[in-house]
Design a protein around this motif. Sequence first.
Motif, PDB file in Angstrom:
ATOM      1  N   GLN A 179       0.851  -1.178   0.000  1.00 24.13           N
ATOM      2  CA  GLN A 179       0.000   0.000   0.000  1.00 24.13           C
ATOM      3  C   GLN A 179       0.893   1.237   0.000  1.00 24.13           C
ATOM      4  O   GLN A 179       1.885   1.300   0.724  1.00 24.13           O
ATOM      5  CB  GLN A 179      -0.912  -0.002   1.230  1.00 24.13           C
ATOM      6  CG  GLN A 179      -1.812   1.218   1.283  1.00 24.13           C
ATOM      7  CD  GLN A 179      -3.038   1.099   2.193  1.00 24.13           C
ATOM      8  OE1 GLN A 179      -3.996   1.815   2.004  1.00 24.13           O
ATOM      9  NE2 GLN A 179      -3.007   0.209   3.158  1.00 24.13           N
ATOM     10  N   ILE A 180       0.513   2.203  -0.820  1.00 19.88           N
ATOM     11  CA  ILE A 180       1.226   3.476  -0.840  1.00 19.88           C
ATOM     12  C   ILE A 180       0.239   4.528  -0.373  1.00 19.88           C
ATOM     13  O   ILE A 180      -0.867   4.609  -0.904  1.00 19.88           O
ATOM     14  CB  ILE A 180       1.723   3.820  -2.254  1.00 19.88           C
ATOM     15  CG1 ILE A 180       2.702   2.749  -2.737  1.00 19.88           C
ATOM     16  CG2 ILE A 180       2.387   5.196  -2.277  1.00 19.88           C
ATOM     17  CD1 ILE A 180       3.190   2.956  -4.168  1.00 19.88           C
ATOM     18  N   GLY A 181       0.609   5.287   0.628  1.00 17.15           N
ATOM     19  CA  GLY A 181      -0.341   6.299   1.080  1.00 17.15           C
ATOM     20  C   GLY A 181       0.203   7.115   2.231  1.00 17.15           C
ATOM     21  O   GLY A 181       1.371   7.018   2.596  1.00 17.15           O
ATOM     22  N   LYS A 182      -0.689   7.918   2.775  1.00 16.78           N
ATOM     23  CA  LYS A 182      -0.296   8.834   3.829  1.00 16.78           C
ATOM     24  C   LYS A 182      -0.322   8.157   5.199  1.00 16.78           C
ATOM     25  O   LYS A 182      -1.169   7.316   5.476  1.00 16.78           O
ATOM     26  CB  LYS A 182      -1.276  10.001   3.871  1.00 16.78           C
ATOM     27  CG  LYS A 182      -1.247  10.881   2.638  1.00 16.78           C
ATOM     28  CD  LYS A 182      -0.124  11.872   2.677  1.00 16.78           C
ATOM     29  CE  LYS A 182      -0.384  12.991   1.668  1.00 16.78           C
ATOM     30  NZ  LYS A 182       0.515  14.103   1.889  1.00 16.78           N
ATOM     31  N   GLY A 183       0.602   8.579   6.047  1.00 22.04           N
ATOM     32  CA  GLY A 183       0.585   8.202   7.442  1.00 22.04           C
ATOM     33  C   GLY A 183       0.757   9.467   8.261  1.00 22.04           C
ATOM     34  O   GLY A 183       1.183  10.501   7.737  1.00 22.04           O
ATOM     35  N   TYR A 184       0.403   9.387   9.525  1.00 19.82           N
ATOM     36  CA  TYR A 184       0.355  10.597  10.357  1.00 19.82           C
ATOM     37  C   TYR A 184       0.974  10.333  11.722  1.00 19.82           C
ATOM     38  O   TYR A 184       0.651   9.340  12.378  1.00 19.82           O
ATOM     39  CB  TYR A 184      -1.101  11.027  10.560  1.00 19.82           C
ATOM     40  CG  TYR A 184      -1.808  11.266   9.267  1.00 19.82           C
ATOM     41  CD1 TYR A 184      -1.910  12.545   8.734  1.00 19.82           C
ATOM     42  CD2 TYR A 184      -2.337  10.200   8.540  1.00 19.82           C
ATOM     43  CE1 TYR A 184      -2.538  12.762   7.528  1.00 19.82           C
ATOM     44  CE2 TYR A 184      -2.975  10.401   7.323  1.00 19.82           C
ATOM     45  CZ  TYR A 184      -3.070  11.687   6.824  1.00 19.82           C
ATOM     46  OH  TYR A 184      -3.689  11.893   5.623  1.00 19.82           O
ATOM     47  N   ARG A 185       1.829  11.215  12.146  1.00 18.43           N
ATOM     48  CA  ARG A 185       2.363  11.139  13.504  1.00 18.43           C
ATOM     49  C   ARG A 185       2.474  12.544  14.042  1.00 18.43           C
ATOM     50  O   ARG A 185       3.069  13.409  13.411  1.00 18.43           O
ATOM     51  CB  ARG A 185       3.734  10.472  13.513  1.00 18.43           C
ATOM     52  CG  ARG A 185       3.585   9.008  13.233  1.00 18.43           C
ATOM     53  CD  ARG A 185       4.897   8.321  13.141  1.00 18.43           C
ATOM     54  NE  ARG A 185       4.667   7.084  12.416  1.00 18.43           N
ATOM     55  CZ  ARG A 185       5.599   6.209  12.121  1.00 18.43           C
ATOM     56  NH1 ARG A 185       6.822   6.429  12.503  1.00 18.43           N
ATOM     57  NH2 ARG A 185       5.296   5.119  11.464  1.00 18.43           N
ATOM     58  N   ASN A 186       1.918  12.748  15.200  1.00 15.67           N
ATOM     59  CA  ASN A 186       1.924  14.084  15.781  1.00 15.67           C
ATOM     60  C   ASN A 186       3.236  14.305  16.517  1.00 15.67           C
ATOM     61  O   ASN A 186       3.290  14.291  17.736  1.00 15.67           O
ATOM     62  CB  ASN A 186       0.733  14.240  16.721  1.00 15.67           C
ATOM     63  CG  ASN A 186       0.411  15.699  16.962  1.00 15.67           C
ATOM     64  OD1 ASN A 186       1.091  16.580  16.439  1.00 15.67           O
ATOM     65  ND2 ASN A 186      -0.594  15.950  17.761  1.00 15.67           N
ATOM     66  N   GLU A 199       2.543  14.676   8.530  1.00  8.79           N
ATOM     67  CA  GLU A 199       1.781  13.915   7.547  1.00  8.79           C
ATOM     68  C   GLU A 199       2.750  13.541   6.457  1.00  8.79           C
ATOM     69  O   GLU A 199       3.386  14.417   5.875  1.00  8.79           O
ATOM     70  CB  GLU A 199       0.630  14.762   6.986  1.00  8.79           C
ATOM     71  CG  GLU A 199      -0.074  14.087   5.828  1.00  8.79           C
ATOM     72  CD  GLU A 199      -1.324  14.823   5.356  1.00  8.79           C
ATOM     73  OE1 GLU A 199      -1.955  15.521   6.181  1.00  8.79           O
ATOM     74  OE2 GLU A 199      -1.661  14.681   4.177  1.00  8.79           O
ATOM     75  N   PHE A 200       2.887  12.268   6.198  1.00  6.35           N
ATOM     76  CA  PHE A 200       3.925  11.862   5.267  1.00  6.35           C
ATOM     77  C   PHE A 200       3.469  10.670   4.446  1.00  6.35           C
ATOM     78  O   PHE A 200       2.487  10.004   4.768  1.00  6.35           O
ATOM     79  CB  PHE A 200       5.216  11.522   6.021  1.00  6.35           C
ATOM     80  CG  PHE A 200       5.042  10.511   7.115  1.00  6.35           C
ATOM     81  CD1 PHE A 200       4.545  10.891   8.353  1.00  6.35           C
ATOM     82  CD2 PHE A 200       5.347   9.180   6.905  1.00  6.35           C
ATOM     83  CE1 PHE A 200       4.367   9.950   9.361  1.00  6.35           C
ATOM     84  CE2 PHE A 200       5.176   8.237   7.913  1.00  6.35           C
ATOM     85  CZ  PHE A 200       4.680   8.633   9.143  1.00  6.35           C
ATOM     86  N   SER A 201       4.193  10.444   3.358  1.00  9.87           N
ATOM     87  CA  SER A 201       3.833   9.361   2.453  1.00  9.87           C
ATOM     88  C   SER A 201       4.708   8.162   2.708  1.00  9.87           C
ATOM     89  O   SER A 201       5.911   8.298   2.858  1.00  9.87           O
ATOM     90  CB  SER A 201       4.023   9.799   1.011  1.00  9.87           C
ATOM     91  OG  SER A 201       3.028  10.717   0.673  1.00  9.87           O
ATOM     92  N   MET A 202       4.077   7.005   2.748  1.00 11.79           N
ATOM     93  CA  MET A 202       4.905   5.814   2.843  1.00 11.79           C
ATOM     94  C   MET A 202       4.470   4.769   1.840  1.00 11.79           C
ATOM     95  O   MET A 202       3.341   4.776   1.359  1.00 11.79           O
ATOM     96  CB  MET A 202       4.919   5.255   4.253  1.00 11.79           C
ATOM     97  CG  MET A 202       3.633   5.212   4.975  1.00 11.79           C
ATOM     98  SD  MET A 202       4.059   4.799   6.691  1.00 11.79           S
ATOM     99  CE  MET A 202       2.659   5.427   7.490  1.00 11.79           C
TER     100      MET A 202
END
Length: 554
Positions: A179-186, A199-202
């Motif tokens: 899967q290619i998509g966005k992930g989020y870490r505060n 907010e970044f793409s992995m």
Amino acid sequence: MPQDIYDKISTMAKRRGFIYPSFEIYGGIAGFYDYGPLGAQLKLNIENLWRRFFVLKDNCVEISTPTITLFEVLKASGHVEEFTDLTVDCPKCKKSFKVEDIIGSTPVEEALKEKKIKCLGCGTILTNPHPVNLMFGTTIGIGDGRAAFLRPETAQGIFTNFHLLYRYNRERLPFGVVQIGKGYRNEISPRQGTLRQREFSMAEAEVFIDPKIKTHPKFPSIVNEPIKLFDNETEHNVTVGEAVSRHIINSQALAYYVHLTSSFLLTAGVDPKKFRFRKHASDELAHYATECWDAELYSERFGWIECVGIADRSAYDLNAHLQASGVDMYAVRKYDEPKVVKRRKITPKMDVLGPLFKQEAGKIKAILETMEAPAKGSLTVTVDKKTVKIPDNAYDVTEVEEKTPGEKFIPNVIEPSFGIDRVLYFLIEHNYKEVSKKDEEYTILSFPACIAPITAGVFPLTDDEKLVSVAEQINSDLRDAYIHTYFDTTGTIGRRYARMDEVGTPFCITIDHDTLSDHQVTIRDRDTTEQQRVPMKAIVGILKEKIACSAPVH
RNA sequence: GCGGAUAUGAUCUAGUGGUUAUGAUAUCGGCUUCCCAAGCCGGUCACACGGGUUCGAAUCCCGUUAUCCGCACCA
């Protein structure tokens, strides 16, 4: 402070449309970046190259799942616990501690009032309690909606579909899902520009394997490939085969993906001299991992930065979801011949169990049906943490022969996980070259043709109408063939070349007066500045071949 | 999050408590030239945000935000 390469790249990236700070007109916010026209195309090219390696070459299948993820999923996966730490600081020795390490389960406010929270090192009273929660929370629906988080990784969307994907793959292992998509870490304090975003793409691959057969079908074809491995003590320059036989890497499957990652990164254009694999020490492993190798890229400002993690997640996640959801997450290891097992099967008598246990009777029945009848003594089951005795007259025992086609087990997972934004930054840094031309500073981005956002500049040598119309035709032919071009009629030819060099365009096609009679154009190579005269008709084919980016020798 | 520094067009930058806020690069238009950032003319674009002091603040003060450095954090 003199401008280092990071400053120069930041400036260039903003000026030329690769990367902009997000929401800048409202003051901006740390940890968010926009990709401009060139950045977005570069990112797309990187992702598509990644697909060529992981989907086309390695046969993984690609899925797409929501970025908003239900609380239960991340609770089961361990992220709710692992990402939420209440942390306190010691003013004296400047260390931080997880509150729960110090006071156990005592309520924090109370413990703070009673000054129970003391530094484990020096005994000073700790201050500044703050939660360190790396997940963005949200609510689905209005009012009493369901709790959810923005996903911290794309992997969980794959794990929660395992049973369906296993069936899709016709119940055979190994198989991989990406899967290619966005992930989020505060992130508490994002630094280092695009290397640490909120907010970044992995791009992640979850490869499901049999833990007893941790190999890969293509492993034999890469055993002699060299690889550079750093285990925190020694740098091993070995072949992939040696890495496994000497137990530097503990499985063929993991080693295969270490190599595939290397192959991808080198094809994309990272500098081999600024690239290594480093093994995670046991205390830096994620909560789900048993072994992890990071692909690290070297930045002149930031040093070695983790850009890819290739982890052996064992059966951690599937087991967690099996436990929490009750959905079967097993695979079956088929026997050569079905095994026949004699079993003393219990058949519950519901006319007895029903009146006796009322609403619990159903649960008891389900448990009994999976149990083996005891050879002697009484039968007990545990329901809702209570142990109940089942009277002898509530069931029959029959001896049956059961055929089992195979052994059930929870697959293990090998996970190559790529930080696309980090890879993107490093492709810029590693390919950023400064040369001087006539005492002027001149910059070149030496992207491989397959990832360059623009493949070719198309330039009529002068703005003569005849040249322009031929150039326009060539330009539209190239675009019809999915080749990204930049059409430019203005300024001197040198300036137009320079503009393309700075954004990493590998080729420029120039249409001159001779073209009108000989139907040939000039292709100019960015890195050598050499020019080649070729027939107009051949251009599409030539450029397509260049974009194919065959794997480099390494 | 803590401490320090910084904030002027897209980029780099000059500047002062007081007219219309520099210069360069880039960009756009015109003339000219045409195979490696040529020249001339003209145009567009900026004092991070909010508050205070002051007759007057881009300039001094405070706060916010962002960026950079150090500490802490970092699947």
